[in-house]
Design an enzyme around this catalytic site. Sequence first.
Site, short mmCIF file in Angstrom:
data_model
loop_
_atom_site.label_atom_id
_atom_site.label_comp_id
_atom_site.label_asym_id
_atom_site.label_seq_id
_atom_site.Cartn_x
_atom_site.Cartn_y
_atom_site.Cartn_z
CG ASP A 238 4.30 6.12 20.27
OD1 ASP A 238 4.78 4.98 20.28
OD2 ASP A 238 4.60 6.97 21.11
O1 MRU Z 1 4.87 2.77 25.53
P1 MRU Z 1 6.21 3.01 24.88
O2 MRU Z 1 7.35 2.98 25.87
O3 MRU Z 1 6.43 2.14 23.68
O4 MRU Z 1 6.10 4.51 24.36
C1 MRU Z 1 7.20 5.07 23.68
C2 MRU Z 1 6.99 6.48 23.26
O5 MRU Z 1 5.94 7.06 23.45
C3 MRU Z 1 8.11 7.12 22.51
O6 MRU Z 1 8.16 8.48 22.78
C4 MRU Z 1 7.86 6.91 21.00
O7 MRU Z 1 7.57 5.59 20.71
C5 MRU Z 1 9.03 7.36 20.20
S1 MRU Z 1 10.44 6.28 20.39
C6 MRU Z 1 11.62 6.89 19.34
#
Ligand code: MRU
Length: 395
Positions: A258
């Site tokens: 993220d």
């Molecule tokens: O809470 P989310 O489902 O948005 O979290 C997503 C993640 O942590 C993913 O691993 C990250 O965003 C990478 S997506 C290519």
Amino acid sequence: MATLQAIKYSRGKLLVLDQLRLPHENHYDEVSTAEEAFDCIRSMRVRGAPAIAIVAALAHAVELHHGGCTATTPEEVISHIESRLDYLKESRPTAVDLSNAIALLKEASKATRIEGLAHPEAKEAILNAYIAKAEKILEEDLHNNTSIGAHGAAWLQQQYNATPDRKISVLTHCNTGSLATSGHGTALGIIRTLHSQNLLQHAYCTETRPYNQGSRLTSYELVFEGIPSTLITDSMAGALFNLHRERMNIGAVIVGADRVVRNGDTANKIGTYALAVLARHHGVKFVVAAPTTSIDLETETGKSIEIEERKREELTQISGAVVNADGTVDTSKTARVAIADQRIGVWNPAFDVTPNELIDAIVTEKGTVVKGADGKFDFSQVLPERWAAVVAKQM
Ligand code: MRU
């Protein structure tokens, strides 16, 4: 082969797959305004760092295409765009792709050449520049993901001398596939590429408590793609490495990101840090797949990353399709059930930070970054301009 598509876009129309209904129902919502995009992101109907940024960028493009900006002077038009983007930025705090996309969109709008144009023409030029940039972000993400897949698969192949006769297995966490991006995926993109090169023995995916992106979304994608795969709970990873690492040739944990900050510390879905600790203990490589849009050079270490905390019900309740008495699943009926004493105190951080020392490689679309002799990640090669700008700021 057809792949799942979280985002369907043509100029003036944006459709977003409602991920809350997966894996049981494929329903697309039309998202045409910044408010609708904000709600779609906040309620997790779309999630995943790149997909969040793309939906925000394109929703505002659709809004502008349909006359959503009533300002007349170029200054007012730019300020309208900026305030809508600033509003969207608040939808979810941890993933940096949204902030990076917003910076690019603001820059593109401001850089529009409007000298000598009357106000209506200048306005049209700015709106067109915004829309073109938003569409480019979508297009580039797909290209980036296929490059990440190729770089990551090549790096792992080299580490293990993998061949079709000696394939490797991997573990992934959360969902980083077509559903979290414009297509192909980042960490899941590497797994896809390994599979297409006949180098993948098996993919394990974690359930990813509490929101279950792994069991609801990643296992759906793996099954859809026909990739040999097994679902485990987050707490089973240690036992998997301990008991089956050699037999299954488990070579890597591959996760998305993220936010990757300047020293390589990486914020990703809660549970990532624990997997990194386990991977190091068992001699399994820990690989972060991150497009450069997920890199934040402005932030020095992971200590400064804001971690989103989510509501208590994500731990104390769960919903899903109803299972009939004969074991079949009735996808037309959903039920929400309590799975804990509803009075218990709850801590629910959505992400954690994995320190750089536990990360072996960060795979970007521009290549794989590993630590230098000084034990540090150096992003100056993959992001030369952004790196130079940050260095210049510090002088
Ligand atoms: O809470 P989310 O489902 O948005 O979290 C997503 C993640 O942590 C993913 O691993 C990250 O965003 C990478 S997506 C290519």
